[in-house]
Design a protein around this motif. Structure first.
Motif, short mmCIF file in Angstrom:
data_model
loop_
_atom_site.label_atom_id
_atom_site.label_comp_id
_atom_site.label_asym_id
_atom_site.label_seq_id
_atom_site.Cartn_x
_atom_site.Cartn_y
_atom_site.Cartn_z
N VAL A 332 -6.03 -64.38 1.56
CA VAL A 332 -5.02 -63.33 1.72
C VAL A 332 -3.80 -63.77 0.91
N THR A 333 -3.24 -62.85 0.12
CA THR A 333 -2.06 -63.20 -0.69
C THR A 333 -0.81 -62.51 -0.13
N VAL A 334 0.34 -62.97 -0.62
CA VAL A 334 1.61 -62.35 -0.19
C VAL A 334 1.59 -60.86 -0.54
N ASP A 335 1.00 -60.52 -1.70
CA ASP A 335 0.98 -59.11 -2.13
C ASP A 335 0.11 -58.23 -1.22
N ASP A 336 -0.87 -58.85 -0.54
CA ASP A 336 -1.73 -58.05 0.36
C ASP A 336 -0.95 -57.60 1.60
N LEU A 337 0.00 -58.41 2.02
CA LEU A 337 0.61 -58.19 3.34
C LEU A 337 1.20 -56.78 3.53
N PRO A 338 1.95 -56.24 2.56
CA PRO A 338 2.52 -54.90 2.79
C PRO A 338 1.44 -53.82 2.92
N HIS A 339 0.22 -54.11 2.47
CA HIS A 339 -0.85 -53.09 2.57
C HIS A 339 -1.56 -53.14 3.93
N LEU A 340 -1.24 -54.15 4.72
CA LEU A 340 -1.92 -54.27 6.02
C LEU A 340 -1.06 -53.62 7.11
N GLN A 341 -0.82 -52.33 6.94
CA GLN A 341 0.10 -51.61 7.84
C GLN A 341 -0.47 -51.41 9.24
N TYR A 342 -1.77 -51.08 9.30
CA TYR A 342 -2.35 -50.84 10.63
C TYR A 342 -2.44 -52.16 11.40
N LEU A 343 -2.77 -53.24 10.67
CA LEU A 343 -2.83 -54.56 11.30
C LEU A 343 -1.45 -54.92 11.87
N ASP A 344 -0.41 -54.62 11.11
CA ASP A 344 0.96 -54.89 11.54
C ASP A 344 1.26 -54.13 12.85
N ASP A 402 -1.92 -48.40 22.10
CA ASP A 402 -1.88 -47.47 20.97
C ASP A 402 -0.98 -48.02 19.85
N PRO A 403 -1.60 -48.64 18.83
CA PRO A 403 -0.79 -49.20 17.72
C PRO A 403 0.11 -48.17 17.05
N ASP A 404 -0.26 -46.88 17.14
CA ASP A 404 0.56 -45.87 16.45
C ASP A 404 1.91 -45.66 17.10
N ARG A 405 2.16 -46.30 18.21
CA ARG A 405 3.53 -46.28 18.76
C ARG A 405 4.47 -46.95 17.77
N PHE A 406 3.90 -47.72 16.83
CA PHE A 406 4.75 -48.44 15.88
C PHE A 406 4.72 -47.81 14.47
N LEU A 407 4.31 -46.53 14.41
CA LEU A 407 4.48 -45.79 13.15
C LEU A 407 5.99 -45.67 12.92
#
Ligand code: HEM
Length: 492
Positions: A332-344, A402-407
């Motif tokens: 996993v790279t630093v650049d991948d992190l912003p794309h992992l929105q659902y994981l966040d 419900d992770p979408d509480r953090f949309l």
């Protein structure tokens, strides 16, 4: 001399206790709270052991919201639950509550427990050392140890049994934190770690002290047999870290990876801008390690149980991973992190339902008006994080996961102090970015290799969390996992 008799001492102490009770009570009369009796105060409402104490606190705070008072013996503690009040106090009152002295044996004399006078200068230095660039340079370390975790899990899960995730997550996060912070190879995942045994036992002893009022006074504590054991463990942890610092500073020993680590940056900075003693460096490094590894390991353990419990959510996390990594098992790279929105969002929802630091405390350093009540300086304030995170006013149907509480649009509707797993304000967690990065790397790697297929827990309410330094469940974090088909077939 003859005038100082035991009777006189007793009278002075009794008058002082009465005066402080009356003084605080005078201001606190209008604040709602359970009835207080002489000596025990309203501590009876919390009775029932470590399992009930959190549930009971949540019940009482909810009954007397938005400002609840609790007399624990002669000690008045106020629990605010209005986010505006929480924000104001956490922004202005930075002194830790006196109960933190019981956990000094665990966290040492660093940031976590130190008085504001010592904390202020040190915090500034440590925060600048843990800047984003430094954290990014730890990505290889997070990835390398996660690979080791995967290899270990391939062996440990062969028989298809449930395994408790907490011990193995503790080993992995400790390996990561010791490597990136001190530059040492702990090898906790490879061999039985004495350090983990010390950490676990010293925390157990601190909890025993907290729950036994007779061990609160320093004199009685020092006379008790467990105080000796606690002191020895405290010294072992301290000496371990001190040796690393000595070797680095005075013998020029490099970290095991050959790369610069937190301690190198810290020594460089403090040598340039005001040299810290070996003792200061030891205390602060120890504080970071102790505060960081357990909390991260526990949160990861809750995450894995949630993934096993909610398969549809796991599928969504996995879909996102496939969209970012395809079929690759690369780092996993630093650049991948912003794309992992659902994981966040998933990690945040886990931290909402299971904030591992479920309660924090401050001591008012100035008089304050809270919710229209004058509260004098010196009063203890308790912040009921678990209650806030599970309050239906902010999170309807709070035990629904419900992770979408953090949309972003949902977060924008809420007060920032309705989600405070890392606390809030100038004395919040210094490691929250470090923790989020580590957890994302571990989960993004683990879930590409394994599917969490089962946990015996059927719903969130079955996880009965108990009061501890970090809130745990007695039944552990059992999860059954299987290698994903492409990994098992060796195509990945
Ligand atoms: C999921 C993981 C974590 C959670 C939930 C968490 C939570 C918290 C909370 C709630 C506090 C405030 C405690 C209080 O006021 O009594 C805190 C403080 C602190 N945390 Fe974390 N933490 C985590 C990970 C980390 C990591 C990885 C590090 C180090 C790299 C760290 C280092 C610290 C330190 C040093 C403090 C004391 C800060 C101060 O008083 O200035 N934490 N943490």
């Amino acid at each position: 001399m003859y005038f100082v008799t035991p009777g006189l001492i007793f009278t002075v102490i009794a008058l002082w206790l009465l005066w402080s009770f009356l003084w605080k009570n005078f201001f606190a009369t209008k604040i709602k709270g359970p009835w207080a009796f002489p000596l025990i105060g309203s501590a009876y409402v919390l009775f029932g052991g470590t399992h009930n104490i959190l549930e009971n606190t949540v019940r009482v705070v909810s009954k007397y919201r938005p400002l609840c008072k609790l007399w624990l013996g002669n000690k008045l503690t106020i629990f605010p639950s209005n986010p505006d009040d929480i924000q104001m106090i956490l922004n202005r009152s930075l002194e830790k509550e006196e109960g933190y002295r019981y956990i000094k044996t665990v966290f040492g004399h660093g940031l976590f427990t130190s008085p504001v006078s010592e904390w202020k200068g040190h915090r500034k230095v440590i925060v600048s050392t843990l800047n984003q660039q430094v954290l990014n340079s730890f990505m290889d370390t997070y990835n390398i140890y996660t690979r080791e975790l995967i290899e270990k899990l391939k062996i440990d899960t062969k028989d298809g049994q449930h395994i408790d995730m907490f011990p193995i997550m503790t080993q992995c996060t400790l390996d990561i934190i010791c490597s990136s912070i001190m530059g040492t190879q702990m090898n906790a995942m490879k061999e039985e770690s004495q350090f983990i045994m010390w950490m676990t036992r010293v925390a157990e002893l601190a909890i025993i002290r907290m729950f036994n009022i007779y061990l609160w006074p320093e004199l009685f504590w020092k006379l008790s047999p467990i105080s000796k054991e606690s002191h020895e463990l405290d010294q072992k942890i301290y000496n371990y870290v001190k040796t690393v610092i000595h070797n680095k500073r005075h013998k020029g020993l490099k970290s095991h990876t050959g790369k610069k680590i937190f301690l190198d940056y810290l020594v460089e900075l403090t040598d340039r801008e005001g040299r810290w003693t070996d003792e200061e460096l030891t205390n602060e490094t120890r504080s970071v390690i102790m505060a960081g590894s357990d909390a991260t390991a526990l949160t990861l353990s809750y995450c894995l149980v949630m993934l096993a419990m909610f398969q549809d959510i796991q599928d969504k996390v996995y879909e996102e991973l496939c969209s970012v990594f395809g079929d690759s098992d690369r780092f996993v790279t630093v650049d991948d992190l912003p794309h992992l929105q659902y994981l966040d969002r998933f990690i945040k929802e886990t931290l909402r339902v299971f904030p591992v630091t479920s309660m924090i405390g401050r001591e008012l350093t100035t008089d304050m008006t809270i919710d229209g009540h004058f509260i004098p300086k010196g009063t203890s304030i308790g912040f009921p994080i678990l209650y806030i995170h599970r309050n239906p006013e902010y999170y309807p149907d709070p035990l629904k996961f419900d992770p979408d509480r953090f949309l972003p649009e949902e977060v924008a509707k809420r007060h920032p102090c309705t989600f405070i797993p890392f606390s809030f304000g100038p004395r919040n967690c210094i490691g929250y970015r470090y923790a989020m990065m580590t957890m994302k790397v571990i989960l993004a790697t683990l879930l590409r290799s394994f599917k969490m297929v089962h946990t015996p827990y059927k719903e969130i309410s079955e996880l009965k969390i108990k009061f501890d330094i970090a809130t745990k469940v007695d039944e552990g974090y059992p999860v059954r996992m299987e290698l994903r088909k492409n990994v098992a077939a060796g195509t990945k």
